[in-house]
Design a protein around this motif. Structure first.
Motif, PDB file in Angstrom:
ATOM      1  N   MET A   1       0.828  -1.198   0.000  1.00 52.00           N
ATOM      2  CA  MET A   1       0.000   0.000   0.000  1.00 52.00           C
ATOM      3  C   MET A   1       0.865   1.252   0.000  1.00 52.00           C
ATOM      4  SD  MET A   1      -1.343  -0.322   3.943  1.00 52.00           S
ATOM      5  CE  MET A   1      -2.509   1.028   3.781  1.00 52.00           C
ATOM      6  N   ASP A   2       0.199   2.385  -0.182  1.00 54.84           N
ATOM      7  CA  ASP A   2       0.843   3.689  -0.240  1.00 54.84           C
ATOM      8  C   ASP A   2       1.073   4.180   1.188  1.00 54.84           C
ATOM      9  OD1 ASP A   2       1.723   6.231  -0.758  1.00 54.84           O
ATOM     10  OD2 ASP A   2      -0.018   6.843  -1.935  1.00 54.84           O
ATOM     11  N   HIS A   3       2.346   4.303   1.589  1.00 57.05           N
ATOM     12  CA  HIS A   3       2.606   4.745   2.956  1.00 57.05           C
ATOM     13  C   HIS A   3       2.180   6.195   3.160  1.00 57.05           C
ATOM     14  CE1 HIS A   3       6.150   7.175   1.875  1.00 57.05           C
ATOM     15  NE2 HIS A   3       6.561   6.167   1.115  1.00 57.05           N
ATOM     16  N   LYS A   4       2.054   6.943   2.068  1.00 56.35           N
ATOM     17  CA  LYS A   4       1.630   8.340   2.210  1.00 56.35           C
ATOM     18  C   LYS A   4       0.153   8.450   2.597  1.00 56.35           C
ATOM     19  CE  LYS A   4       3.303   9.538  -1.853  1.00 56.35           C
ATOM     20  NZ  LYS A   4       4.161   8.399  -2.180  1.00 56.35           N
ATOM     21  N   ALA A   5      -0.577   7.335   2.533  1.00 58.11           N
ATOM     22  CA  ALA A   5      -1.966   7.364   2.981  1.00 58.11           C
ATOM     23  C   ALA A   5      -2.052   7.715   4.458  1.00 58.11           C
ATOM     24  CB  ALA A   5      -2.629   6.014   2.723  1.00 58.11           C
ATOM     25  N   PHE A   6      -1.042   7.346   5.238  1.00 57.48           N
ATOM     26  CA  PHE A   6      -1.061   7.657   6.667  1.00 57.48           C
ATOM     27  C   PHE A   6      -0.785   9.140   6.910  1.00 57.48           C
ATOM     28  CE2 PHE A   6      -0.176   3.176   6.303  1.00 57.48           C
ATOM     29  CZ  PHE A   6      -0.979   2.625   7.284  1.00 57.48           C
ATOM     30  N   ARG A   7      -0.115   9.772   5.969  1.00 61.66           N
ATOM     31  CA  ARG A   7       0.163  11.200   6.085  1.00 61.66           C
ATOM     32  C   ARG A   7      -1.123  12.019   6.035  1.00 61.66           C
ATOM     33  NH1 ARG A   7       3.841  13.231   1.362  1.00 61.66           N
ATOM     34  NH2 ARG A   7       1.813  13.291   0.322  1.00 61.66           N
ATOM     35  N   ASP A   8      -2.139  11.477   5.388  1.00 60.78           N
ATOM     36  CA  ASP A   8      -3.387  12.209   5.187  1.00 60.78           C
ATOM     37  C   ASP A   8      -4.459  11.849   6.203  1.00 60.78           C
ATOM     38  OD1 ASP A   8      -2.184  13.349   2.941  1.00 60.78           O
ATOM     39  OD2 ASP A   8      -2.830  11.682   1.659  1.00 60.78           O
ATOM     40  N   LEU A   9      -4.128  10.955   7.161  1.00 59.34           N
ATOM     41  CA  LEU A   9      -5.094  10.617   8.196  1.00 59.34           C
ATOM     42  C   LEU A   9      -5.231  11.770   9.191  1.00 59.34           C
ATOM     43  CD1 LEU A   9      -4.180   6.883   8.976  1.00 59.34           C
ATOM     44  CD2 LEU A   9      -6.138   7.727   7.668  1.00 59.34           C
ATOM     45  N   PRO A  10      -6.334  11.839   9.933  1.00 56.53           N
ATOM     46  CA  PRO A  10      -6.470  12.895  10.958  1.00 56.53           C
ATOM     47  C   PRO A  10      -5.283  12.864  11.924  1.00 56.53           C
ATOM     48  CG  PRO A  10      -8.559  11.750  10.627  1.00 56.53           C
ATOM     49  CD  PRO A  10      -7.537  10.988   9.832  1.00 56.53           C
ATOM     50  N   GLY A  11      -4.717  14.027  12.166  1.00 57.88           N
ATOM     51  CA  GLY A  11      -3.555  14.115  13.040  1.00 57.88           C
ATOM     52  C   GLY A  11      -2.244  14.019  12.308  1.00 57.88           C
ATOM     53  N   GLY A  12      -2.289  13.565  11.030  1.00 63.56           N
ATOM     54  CA  GLY A  12      -1.071  13.498  10.235  1.00 63.56           C
ATOM     55  C   GLY A  12      -0.195  12.319  10.614  1.00 63.56           C
ATOM     56  N   LEU A  13       1.000  12.324  10.053  1.00 66.20           N
ATOM     57  CA  LEU A  13       1.976  11.270  10.298  1.00 66.20           C
ATOM     58  C   LEU A  13       3.188  11.895  10.969  1.00 66.20           C
ATOM     59  CD1 LEU A  13       2.932   8.333   9.946  1.00 66.20           C
ATOM     60  CD2 LEU A  13       3.804   8.980   7.681  1.00 66.20           C
ATOM     61  N   LEU A  14       3.447  11.502  12.209  1.00 66.48           N
ATOM     62  CA  LEU A  14       4.524  12.084  12.984  1.00 66.48           C
ATOM     63  C   LEU A  14       5.801  11.263  12.852  1.00 66.48           C
ATOM     64  CD1 LEU A  14       2.732  13.051  16.327  1.00 66.48           C
ATOM     65  CD2 LEU A  14       3.082  14.452  14.286  1.00 66.48           C
ATOM     66  N   LEU A  15       6.900  11.961  12.583  1.00 67.34           N
ATOM     67  CA  LEU A  15       8.218  11.354  12.693  1.00 67.34           C
ATOM     68  C   LEU A  15       8.717  11.677  14.103  1.00 67.34           C
ATOM     69  CD1 LEU A  15      10.685   9.903  11.546  1.00 67.34           C
ATOM     70  CD2 LEU A  15      11.512  12.118  10.733  1.00 67.34           C
ATOM     71  N   ASN A  16       8.763  10.665  14.950  1.00 62.29           N
ATOM     72  CA  ASN A  16       9.170  10.847  16.336  1.00 62.29           C
ATOM     73  C   ASN A  16      10.687  10.822  16.448  1.00 62.29           C
ATOM     74  OD1 ASN A  16       6.441  10.545  17.924  1.00 62.29           O
ATOM     75  ND2 ASN A  16       6.446   8.910  16.380  1.00 62.29           N
ATOM     76  N   LEU A  17      11.223  11.699  17.281  1.00 63.11           N
ATOM     77  CA  LEU A  17      12.662  11.824  17.472  1.00 63.11           C
ATOM     78  C   LEU A  17      12.963  11.707  18.963  1.00 63.11           C
ATOM     79  CD1 LEU A  17      13.103  14.972  15.189  1.00 63.11           C
ATOM     80  CD2 LEU A  17      13.505  12.591  14.532  1.00 63.11           C
ATOM     81  N   ASP A  18      13.505  10.568  19.366  1.00 67.21           N
ATOM     82  CA  ASP A  18      13.902  10.355  20.761  1.00 67.21           C
ATOM     83  C   ASP A  18      15.420  10.368  20.829  1.00 67.21           C
ATOM     84  OD1 ASP A  18      11.242  10.036  21.332  1.00 67.21           O
ATOM     85  OD2 ASP A  18      11.318   7.846  21.424  1.00 67.21           O
ATOM     86  N   THR A  19      15.978  11.307  21.578  1.00 66.30           N
ATOM     87  CA  THR A  19      17.429  11.426  21.690  1.00 66.30           C
ATOM     88  C   THR A  19      17.867  10.940  23.064  1.00 66.30           C
ATOM     89  OG1 THR A  19      17.442  13.307  20.182  1.00 66.30           O
ATOM     90  CG2 THR A  19      19.391  12.989  21.548  1.00 66.30           C
ATOM     91  N   TRP A  20      18.785   9.955  23.046  1.00 65.75           N
ATOM     92  CA  TRP A  20      19.274   9.311  24.260  1.00 65.75           C
ATOM     93  C   TRP A  20      20.733   9.694  24.483  1.00 65.75           C
ATOM     94  CZ3 TRP A  20      15.887   5.979  26.900  1.00 65.75           C
ATOM     95  CH2 TRP A  20      14.707   5.681  26.210  1.00 65.75           C
ATOM     96  N   ASP A  21      21.130   9.726  25.739  1.00 65.42           N
ATOM     97  CA  ASP A  21      22.533   9.977  26.080  1.00 65.42           C
ATOM     98  C   ASP A  21      23.167   8.653  26.471  1.00 65.42           C
ATOM     99  OD1 ASP A  21      24.977  10.853  26.848  1.00 65.42           O
ATOM    100  OD2 ASP A  21      24.284  12.272  28.372  1.00 65.42           O
ATOM    101  N   LEU A  22      24.000   8.111  25.578  1.00 66.42           N
ATOM    102  CA  LEU A  22      24.626   6.816  25.820  1.00 66.42           C
ATOM    103  C   LEU A  22      25.760   6.905  26.831  1.00 66.42           C
ATOM    104  CD1 LEU A  22      24.768   5.364  22.179  1.00 66.42           C
ATOM    105  CD2 LEU A  22      22.893   5.349  23.831  1.00 66.42           C
TER     106      LEU A  22
END
Length: 846
Positions: free
Chosen positions: A105-126
């Motif tokens: 399927m088209d992954h961009k379909a999730f971009r158009d869902l309510p709330g959009g498609l979030l790219l989450n960024l979790d930064t850890w201190d190793l």
């Protein structure tokens, strides 16, 4: 051998994980950030460059050419070249048969869902003990497409590994692209080997799609209508076609020419097969060639002509499939239409197939199936240019033992070339089955005939997105908001789903992908820009075996039985149920089961699947078998006669001690089934007739009271055998159980037949009577294959010899003795009797 050891080790780890994993305390929700971080590798994946040939021959157009235009769409490809490549992508697009309700399927379909498609960024201190989450942020892909920088935001405010970010999502995405530039990253961890002592930032970036485990994925994506996807995702069919050029070289001639490949990448929002993870990318590859050049590489001139659109796809020398490369899990299976040339007339092709011989069982059958894929019709008048793929499979892995009954683990989303049972492909070397069947010639030969509902075709421009190499779009993504919105997913080492999910092997090795981690994108795959096989996908060259002989216990698993698979599979693998299931029940199974072949890698082919063995057994019976003469029917006759001849016999029972038990020579028949190379189930039937009697010296006379009878003994024995060595020389040990039944016949006293010459049967099996085993045995022996190809023309039929020893123990079975009073103390029934059996058998195995 190493591969086999690795598979067994993985299976042991999986079983240990299933048995020892703690209960899921967070069954109501996904893992927390701290929990997922225990699993993710602490290194950024490496993106794969374009090939030398793609760059040298300007696959996507020469940017230095004055006529180069990249406008509609702006995607790093010359617009004219885009039209050529798009036409090729449509011409060779796959037709996919679903074993699941999901589809690429088209992954961009999730971009158009309510709330959009979030790219989450979790930064850890190793650098901190146990690693510490420094911050979490997100970029909403649905809001991208704006110029940047905005409002004069300072560069430091745009860095994702630094504190403070007030700019818009586009600005943060630009900073992210620069930080992870494949050649000139700004992140120290990527740019240099050394890192700071005080702080070691590490960013995990990921999309988070609906659901977090198989049940919630099903709720999110399945329709109430069986085998259909939810309405919101209907119409999102899409494949991502990535062309590339590959050099063909050999050690002797160097560069021999070029090949044009189109990789069709498939996106799925989750994977729920033998392992579970969110987000999935799979692919198949089509190798394209003019019909006249299908048996050789293309020259540079030929390749440039094709790329320029100067080769008529349906002309007198049409463009056809040279190979189709299928990828499932870490395996690649290649359908080579050039060797032998499947486009030659059938008779000529058959002659080439005969010249090849048959290195693997069923190879000629498989080659015939390969040939059928390039023809639309059975008469072979029209060429087919569409790879046929089967997506999804029923897992037969150990994880089934933890599932409740019902359909389970069908969403592996691997792409198989054929229906059938594929051995040693899934997690821990498990088996997967593709039950669907699609006769493409039956449907494609009639353009007006609609395809079945479980078949999806992608040979439409609107269902194909052409994907360039990342080098073509990186700079454009920095400068052009529309390109950034459409193509930044290709460049960043992001995970396509929440980083981890509950899965059987999860957590066995910390910070390692045990099948539970969401995956990175296509350009980070070991298969990107690489023909099969390659370092990431080993060659799967199977032999084809008959459908009715399982090769191990897991082959008997059903996708619908869940934890019931354990007892059911074991039951039908134990004798005599295995014989009833495999042999007696074969006609019924032939009517109700699908006759899909079994494919197993050549190196893993079992030496034998079944054998029939015949010969003789020599049984040394305990003297206690003479006590069978104490049966009520015959004792009532010979007891009074003995007392009449010698009334003192009861006073001197020590004289009543001369049993006669002869050696029993038995014709023996065995039917054995091999579950891999180590375990074998045996069904044995033997029959013997031997003399049993007693000799009693009579008091005051130099004569004997001589009592004789024939012991008519039958036995069925079921054994589980362990082969110490797996080859054609197999020492073994075994243990088992069985039914032994017998009676005495032709009884006579001093040569004169008795009035009741036959005793009753002891333990004679009947319907629901005397079916519980009454005999246990231990054994050892040696099984040797002596002659390969025992009968000329019958491949795989081997002859050999087998010698063995068996110690059997059972109750004699006489009950409720009615001994004449004068004989009390002179006769007694032994509790258990033993037999030592030596067997010598000829074997015929296949």
């Amino acid at each position: 051998m190493r591969h086999g050891i690795a598979v067994h080790a993985a299976q042991a780890l999986l079983l240990a994980g299933l048995l020892t994993r703690p209960s899921d305390a967070r069954a109501s929700g996904p893992p927390t950030r701290e929990e997922y971080f225990r699993y993710v590798p602490l290194a950024y994946p490496r993106i794969v460059r374009q090939t030398t040939a793609s760059e040298a021959l300007s696959l996507y157009g020469d940017t230095a050419d004055p006529s180069y235009r990249d406008e509609t769409p702006r995607d790093g490809m010359d617009d004219n070249r885009f039209r050529v490549l798009q036409a090729l992508a449509v011409r060779f697009a796959p037709i996919l048969v679903k074993n699941t309700y999901t589809f690429p399927m088209d992954h961009k379909a999730f971009r158009d869902l309510p709330g959009g498609l979030l790219l989450n960024l979790d930064t850890w201190d190793l650098a901190k003990p146990g690693s510490v989450l420094m911050r979490s942020d997100s970029i909403n892909f649905s809001s991208l497409g704006h110029p940047c920088p905005e409002d004069g935001a300072p560069e430091v405010a745009l860095q994702t590994e630094q504190s403070g970010r007030d700019a818009r999502d586009d600005c943060r995405l630009i900073a992210l692209l620069r930080e992870f530039h494949p050649d000139h990253p700004t992140i120290p961890r990527l740019r240099q080997d050394a890192v700071a002592a005080e702080q070691a930032p590490f960013t995990v970036m990921y999309f988070d799609f609906p659901g977090f485990n198989p049940s919630t994925w099903h709720e999110a994506y399945a329709s109430p209508t069986p085998d259909e996807i939810a309405r919101r995702y209907q119409g999102t069919e899409k494949v991502y076609a990535h062309p590339f050029l590959s050099e063909v070289r050999d050690a002797k001639h160097g560069l021999r020419g070029y090949e044009l490949l189109i990789q069709y990448w498939f996106f799925y929002p989750f994977n729920a097969g033998g392992n579970n993870h969110e987000g999935d990318w799979e692919h198949v590859s089509a190798v394209i060639s003019p019909l006249s050049a299908v048996e050789r590489p293309l020259t540079e001139d030929e390749m440039r002509r094709i790329l320029a659109g100067g080769w008529a796809a349906d002309g007198p020398d049409p463009l056809v499939l040279k190979r189709t490369e299928y990828f499932f899990h870490r395996n690649s299976m290649v359908f080579d239409f050039a060797s032998p040339n499947a486009y030659l007339p059938r008779k000529q092709w058959e002659e080439l197939v005969d010249l090849r011989g048959e290195d693997r069982p069923g190879e000629k059958k498989l080659l015939a199936r390969v040939r059928s894929y390039v023809w639309v019709d059975e008469k072979e008048t029209r060429i087919n240019t569409h790879p046929i793929g089967y997506i999804g499979a029923d897992s037969k892995g150990l994880e089934q033992l933890l599932a409740s009954p019902g359909p389970h683990a069908r969403e592996s989303h691997a792409t198989y070339p054929l229906p059938g049972v594929f051995k040693d492909v899934g997690p821990a070397g498990s088996t997967e089955a593709v039950p669907k069947h699609f006769d493409h010639q039956e449907y494609l030969s009639d353009p007006k005939r609609p395809l079945p509902e479980d078949v999806v075709r992608y040979d439409m421009a609107e269902r194909i997105d052409l994907v360039p190499d990342w080098e073509r779009v990186y700079d454009l993504a920095i400068d052009d908001p529309s390109v950034r919105r459409e193509w930044s997913w290709l460049i960043l080492p992001l995970r396509w789903g929440y980083p981890s999910a509950a899965s059987p092997l999860a957590g066995i090795v910390a910070h390692s992908d045990m099948g539970n981690l969401s995956i990175t994108g296509p350009a980070f795959s070991e298969g990107w820009n690489r023909p099969a096989p390659n370092a990431g996908f080993i060659r799967y060259a199977p032999g084809e075996l008959p459908w009715f002989f399982p090769l191990d216990v897991q082959d008997n698993f059903s996708n619908n039985l869940g934890f019931l698979n354990g007892p059911v599979a074991i039951l039908i693998s134990l004798p005599p149920f295995d014989f009833l299931y495999r042999v007696v029940g074969l006609p019924i199974r032939a009517l109700v089961e699908k006759h899909e072949p079994v494919y197993t890698p050549q190196k893993q082919l079992p030496r034998r699947r079944a054998s029939v063995e015949a010969g003789i057994s020599i049984g040394l019976l305990d003297e206690d078998f003479a006590a069978l003469l104490l049966n009520d029917r015959q004792l009532a006759e010979w007891g009074p006669q003995l007392l009449a001849l010698d009334p003192t016999i009861g006073e001197q029972p020590s004289r009543f001690i001369q049993p006669v038990v002869d050696t029993a020579i038995s014709p023996t028949l065995k039917v054995s089934f091999y579950l891999g190379d180590r375990f074998t189930s045996e069904n044995t039937l033997l029959h013997s007739r031997s003399d049993v009697g007693i000799d009693v010296p009579l008091a005051g006379e130099e004569t004997l009271f001589r009592l004789r009878a024939k012991l008519n003994l039958w036995e069925y024995a079921g054994s589980i055998r362990y082969n110490i060595l797996p080859g054609g020389f197999q020492p073994y040990v075994k243990v088992g159980y069985g039914l032994t039944w017998y009676r005495l016949e032709e009884g006579n006293i001093n040569g004169v037949g008795m009035a009741n010459p036959n005793s009753y049967w002891i333990r004679l099996p009947g319907f629901f009577r005397n079916l519980w085993p009454n005999t246990l045995h231990l054994g050892a022996g040696l099984d040797v294959i002596l002659v390969r190809g025992f009968f000329p023309g019958l491949r795989g039929l081997d002859g050999g010899l087998r010698a063995g020893y068996v110690l059997s123990r059972h109750e004699l079975g006489i009950r409720d003795l009615t001994t004449p009073g004068s004989l009390e103390g002179a006769v007694s029934e032994p509790v258990h009797v033993y037999r030592n059996t030596f067997e010598l058998l000829g074997t015929l195995s296949f």
